[in-house]
Structure formats: structure tokens, C-alpha cells
Design a protein around this motif. Sequence first.
Motif, PDB file in Angstrom:
ATOM      1  N   THR A 186      -2.830   0.320   5.337  1.00 44.55           N
ATOM      2  CA  THR A 186      -2.678  -0.403   4.064  1.00 44.55           C
ATOM      3  C   THR A 186      -3.971  -1.083   3.623  1.00 44.55           C
ATOM      4  O   THR A 186      -4.143  -1.358   2.435  1.00 44.55           O
ATOM      5  CB  THR A 186      -1.552  -1.441   4.164  1.00 44.55           C
ATOM      6  OG1 THR A 186      -1.844  -2.381   5.217  1.00 44.55           O
ATOM      7  CG2 THR A 186      -0.218  -0.776   4.457  1.00 44.55           C
ATOM      8  N   GLY A 187      -4.874  -1.355   4.552  1.00 43.90           N
ATOM      9  CA  GLY A 187      -6.137  -1.994   4.196  1.00 43.90           C
ATOM     10  C   GLY A 187      -7.290  -1.029   4.017  1.00 43.90           C
ATOM     11  O   GLY A 187      -8.420  -1.460   3.752  1.00 43.90           O
ATOM     12  N   ASN A 188      -7.027   0.255   4.160  1.00 47.11           N
ATOM     13  CA  ASN A 188      -8.083   1.255   4.065  1.00 47.11           C
ATOM     14  C   ASN A 188      -8.193   1.770   2.627  1.00 47.11           C
ATOM     15  O   ASN A 188      -7.277   2.428   2.131  1.00 47.11           O
ATOM     16  CB  ASN A 188      -7.782   2.420   5.015  1.00 47.11           C
ATOM     17  CG  ASN A 188      -8.899   3.451   5.050  1.00 47.11           C
ATOM     18  OD1 ASN A 188      -9.797   3.463   4.220  1.00 47.11           O
ATOM     19  ND2 ASN A 188      -8.843   4.334   6.028  1.00 47.11           N
ATOM     20  N   PRO A 189      -9.297   1.492   1.944  1.00 45.40           N
ATOM     21  CA  PRO A 189      -9.411   1.900   0.539  1.00 45.40           C
ATOM     22  C   PRO A 189      -9.427   3.416   0.348  1.00 45.40           C
ATOM     23  O   PRO A 189      -9.163   3.900  -0.758  1.00 45.40           O
ATOM     24  CB  PRO A 189     -10.744   1.281   0.103  1.00 45.40           C
ATOM     25  CG  PRO A 189     -11.526   1.114   1.369  1.00 45.40           C
ATOM     26  CD  PRO A 189     -10.501   0.787   2.411  1.00 45.40           C
ATOM     27  N   LEU A 190      -9.726   4.171   1.392  1.00 45.84           N
ATOM     28  CA  LEU A 190      -9.771   5.623   1.274  1.00 45.84           C
ATOM     29  C   LEU A 190      -8.395   6.264   1.380  1.00 45.84           C
ATOM     30  O   LEU A 190      -8.207   7.418   0.992  1.00 45.84           O
ATOM     31  CB  LEU A 190     -10.687   6.216   2.357  1.00 45.84           C
ATOM     32  CG  LEU A 190     -12.145   5.755   2.326  1.00 45.84           C
ATOM     33  CD1 LEU A 190     -12.940   6.465   3.421  1.00 45.84           C
ATOM     34  CD2 LEU A 190     -12.776   6.004   0.966  1.00 45.84           C
ATOM     35  N   VAL A 191      -7.426   5.528   1.914  1.00 41.39           N
ATOM     36  CA  VAL A 191      -6.094   6.090   2.121  1.00 41.39           C
ATOM     37  C   VAL A 191      -5.277   6.053   0.834  1.00 41.39           C
ATOM     38  O   VAL A 191      -4.643   7.024   0.424  1.00 41.39           O
ATOM     39  CB  VAL A 191      -5.349   5.363   3.257  1.00 41.39           C
ATOM     40  CG1 VAL A 191      -3.911   5.836   3.350  1.00 41.39           C
ATOM     41  CG2 VAL A 191      -6.063   5.594   4.586  1.00 41.39           C
ATOM     42  N   LYS A 192      -5.276   4.893   0.161  1.00 43.43           N
ATOM     43  CA  LYS A 192      -4.531   4.700  -1.082  1.00 43.43           C
ATOM     44  C   LYS A 192      -3.092   5.197  -0.927  1.00 43.43           C
ATOM     45  O   LYS A 192      -2.342   4.701  -0.112  1.00 43.43           O
ATOM     46  CB  LYS A 192      -5.264   5.380  -2.239  1.00 43.43           C
ATOM     47  CG  LYS A 192      -6.634   4.771  -2.517  1.00 43.43           C
ATOM     48  CD  LYS A 192      -7.309   5.415  -3.704  1.00 43.43           C
ATOM     49  CE  LYS A 192      -8.664   4.777  -3.962  1.00 43.43           C
ATOM     50  NZ  LYS A 192      -9.383   5.411  -5.105  1.00 43.43           N
ATOM     51  N   ASP A 193      -2.709   6.213  -1.705  1.00 38.85           N
ATOM     52  CA  ASP A 193      -1.324   6.694  -1.664  1.00 38.85           C
ATOM     53  C   ASP A 193      -1.148   7.923  -0.774  1.00 38.85           C
ATOM     54  O   ASP A 193      -0.128   8.612  -0.845  1.00 38.85           O
ATOM     55  CB  ASP A 193      -0.846   7.036  -3.087  1.00 38.85           C
ATOM     56  CG  ASP A 193      -0.839   5.818  -3.997  1.00 38.85           C
ATOM     57  OD1 ASP A 193      -0.563   4.714  -3.490  1.00 38.85           O
ATOM     58  OD2 ASP A 193      -1.118   5.984  -5.198  1.00 38.85           O
ATOM     59  N   LYS A 194      -2.130   8.188   0.071  1.00 43.08           N
ATOM     60  CA  LYS A 194      -2.079   9.403   0.889  1.00 43.08           C
ATOM     61  C   LYS A 194      -1.160   9.266   2.095  1.00 43.08           C
ATOM     62  O   LYS A 194      -0.682  10.260   2.638  1.00 43.08           O
ATOM     63  CB  LYS A 194      -3.486   9.781   1.349  1.00 43.08           C
ATOM     64  CG  LYS A 194      -4.426  10.127   0.202  1.00 43.08           C
ATOM     65  CD  LYS A 194      -5.832  10.393   0.699  1.00 43.08           C
ATOM     66  CE  LYS A 194      -6.775  10.671  -0.470  1.00 43.08           C
ATOM     67  NZ  LYS A 194      -8.170  10.854  -0.013  1.00 43.08           N
ATOM     68  N   VAL A 195      -0.923   8.027   2.543  1.00 39.10           N
ATOM     69  CA  VAL A 195      -0.083   7.783   3.718  1.00 39.10           C
ATOM     70  C   VAL A 195       0.865   6.634   3.403  1.00 39.10           C
ATOM     71  O   VAL A 195       0.424   5.568   2.965  1.00 39.10           O
ATOM     72  CB  VAL A 195      -0.919   7.435   4.968  1.00 39.10           C
ATOM     73  CG1 VAL A 195      -0.013   7.200   6.172  1.00 39.10           C
ATOM     74  CG2 VAL A 195      -1.940   8.527   5.268  1.00 39.10           C
ATOM     75  N   ASN A 196       2.151   6.833   3.638  1.00 42.11           N
ATOM     76  CA  ASN A 196       3.153   5.785   3.460  1.00 42.11           C
ATOM     77  C   ASN A 196       3.590   5.321   4.844  1.00 42.11           C
ATOM     78  O   ASN A 196       4.184   6.094   5.605  1.00 42.11           O
ATOM     79  CB  ASN A 196       4.351   6.339   2.678  1.00 42.11           C
ATOM     80  CG  ASN A 196       5.400   5.275   2.384  1.00 42.11           C
ATOM     81  OD1 ASN A 196       5.344   4.153   2.901  1.00 42.11           O
ATOM     82  ND2 ASN A 196       6.378   5.628   1.562  1.00 42.11           N
ATOM     83  N   ILE A 197       3.301   4.065   5.171  1.00 45.62           N
ATOM     84  CA  ILE A 197       3.621   3.606   6.519  1.00 45.62           C
ATOM     85  C   ILE A 197       5.132   3.586   6.774  1.00 45.62           C
ATOM     86  O   ILE A 197       5.563   3.614   7.925  1.00 45.62           O
ATOM     87  CB  ILE A 197       3.000   2.229   6.838  1.00 45.62           C
ATOM     88  CG1 ILE A 197       3.568   1.135   5.941  1.00 45.62           C
ATOM     89  CG2 ILE A 197       1.499   2.278   6.748  1.00 45.62           C
ATOM     90  CD1 ILE A 197       3.134  -0.263   6.373  1.00 45.62           C
ATOM     91  N   ASP A 198       5.934   3.554   5.717  1.00 42.41           N
ATOM     92  CA  ASP A 198       7.383   3.584   5.909  1.00 42.41           C
ATOM     93  C   ASP A 198       7.850   4.926   6.458  1.00 42.41           C
ATOM     94  O   ASP A 198       8.949   5.031   7.011  1.00 42.41           O
ATOM     95  CB  ASP A 198       8.102   3.309   4.585  1.00 42.41           C
ATOM     96  CG  ASP A 198       7.887   1.885   4.092  1.00 42.41           C
ATOM     97  OD1 ASP A 198       7.630   1.003   4.934  1.00 42.41           O
ATOM     98  OD2 ASP A 198       7.962   1.665   2.872  1.00 42.41           O
ATOM     99  N   ASP A 199       7.027   5.954   6.304  1.00 37.12           N
ATOM    100  CA  ASP A 199       7.382   7.276   6.811  1.00 37.12           C
ATOM    101  C   ASP A 199       6.998   7.473   8.276  1.00 37.12           C
ATOM    102  O   ASP A 199       7.378   8.468   8.881  1.00 37.12           O
ATOM    103  CB  ASP A 199       6.697   8.367   5.972  1.00 37.12           C
ATOM    104  CG  ASP A 199       7.170   8.377   4.532  1.00 37.12           C
ATOM    105  OD1 ASP A 199       8.312   7.941   4.279  1.00 37.12           O
ATOM    106  OD2 ASP A 199       6.390   8.815   3.654  1.00 37.12           O
ATOM    107  N   LEU A 200       6.238   6.539   8.808  1.00 37.46           N
ATOM    108  CA  LEU A 200       5.766   6.672  10.190  1.00 37.46           C
ATOM    109  C   LEU A 200       6.803   6.090  11.141  1.00 37.46           C
ATOM    110  O   LEU A 200       7.161   4.909  11.041  1.00 37.46           O
ATOM    111  CB  LEU A 200       4.430   5.948  10.364  1.00 37.46           C
ATOM    112  CG  LEU A 200       3.285   6.439   9.468  1.00 37.46           C
ATOM    113  CD1 LEU A 200       2.048   5.572   9.676  1.00 37.46           C
ATOM    114  CD2 LEU A 200       2.966   7.901   9.738  1.00 37.46           C
TER     115      LEU A 200
END
Length: 226
Positions: free
Chosen positions: A27-41
Motif C-alpha cells: 500500500t505504500g509502494n508508489p509503483l504498485v498503485k492498483d496492480k495488487v489488492n492486499i485483500d486478495d492475498l
Amino acid sequence: MKVTFLGHATLLIKTKLTTILVDPFITGNPLVKDKVNIDDLKPDYILITHAHQDHVLDVEVIAKQSDATIVSNYEIATYYEKKGFRVHPMNHGGAWNFDFGKLKYVNAIHTSTFADGTNGGQPGGFVLSADDKHIYIAGDTALHMDMKLIPYSYTLDLAILPIGDNFTMGVEDAIFASDFIECDTVLGYHYDTFGFIKIDQKEAKKRFLEEDKKLYLLAIGKSILI
């Protein structure tokens, strides 16, 4: 095993039996943005190499929603155990047989303090053995001679090494590290997230190729199978 790069030093590793998340900073990585949803992990285990915020930012949210077991050194494990999380403490040189396979906690040279100032103990890395494969997850580290001990016990199929320089090894030292650990197949991480660790990716791959080594630099969300 399937290894997915989730940005910076965050990895999702799927074995035949379990899902393992390493150093969640999403969530703090500016390169990730909407590419990874932590709720899916939904990991079964979360491995933590050290306590810096860019490796633990999302640990608590993900561990709470998945009831994952947090595996790290004694100080980090105790920190999360006091907050009510399920943990498995380790320390340098120690190994443990888990349901997915075996983990050994190995040396790293770096620092390790939580954002609130709590001592995170000494940093480390992991050798993960599962599905008849062996992966070295170096964590944030300088090049060091203890890496030469790893081939005495393991024939590595993949080494995951920091290459961003400034805070960790850079590309040239990562090449030396691959010699030390006797593994020519490397997944680079801990690069490009912010200014201090930006690299020339084409040049990095070229340097590894010149040494007859393979450097994988995965796009966020992409995977390799070993």
C-alpha cells in the motif's frame, strides 16, 4: 514453486501445499498503485527478513485477514506476538520443518528497526526448501562471506538478491554473491521503488549475461516457475 513479484522486496510464493508472502510492502509502494489488492492475498505464512517499514508495512492487515503465521527472528516475532498474531520465532543458523517444507534463517548485513523505534533484532534472509527446490531469499543485505556457506548445504535453484545499491548490494556485488552461493539464476529485487535505488535495468541484465548468469527483473504481478 511459483514466485510472483509484488514490487520492491515483496514476494508471493506458492508451493504445492501453502502460500507464502515475503516482506509485504504494497500500500505504500508508489509503483504498485492498483496492480495488487492486499485483500486478495491470503497467505498461510508471512516471512519477514527485517523490521524496516518498506518490508513490514502491510504485515498486520494481511495477517489479520488471513490468520497467517508470521515467521522471523525472535525480536520481530515477539513484537507481533504481543499484538496477538500467530508467530514462529527463529534465529540465525536455525532451521525448522514446516508443513510446506523447510526454512533456514541465515545471516544478512543491514539494520533492523521498526518505524516506532522498536528494536527489530538482527536482519536475516531465508533458504526455503519445498517441492524439491531450494530458494535463497537474501533480504536487504550487503555482500558478505557467510554467503559462501550456503552451497555446503543447498544446491540452489533460484537466488533472490537485492540489486538497488545504496542501501543494499548493487548489481556488481550481486554478481559476486551469485558466485558465492553458486547459483547463476537470480531474481533481482529491492530496486527502482524510489530515487536512491533506481537502476539501469538493461545494463543490469547485460552485466549478468556477460558473466554467463541469468537475471530476472519481473514486472509487478508477474511470476516465474522453478
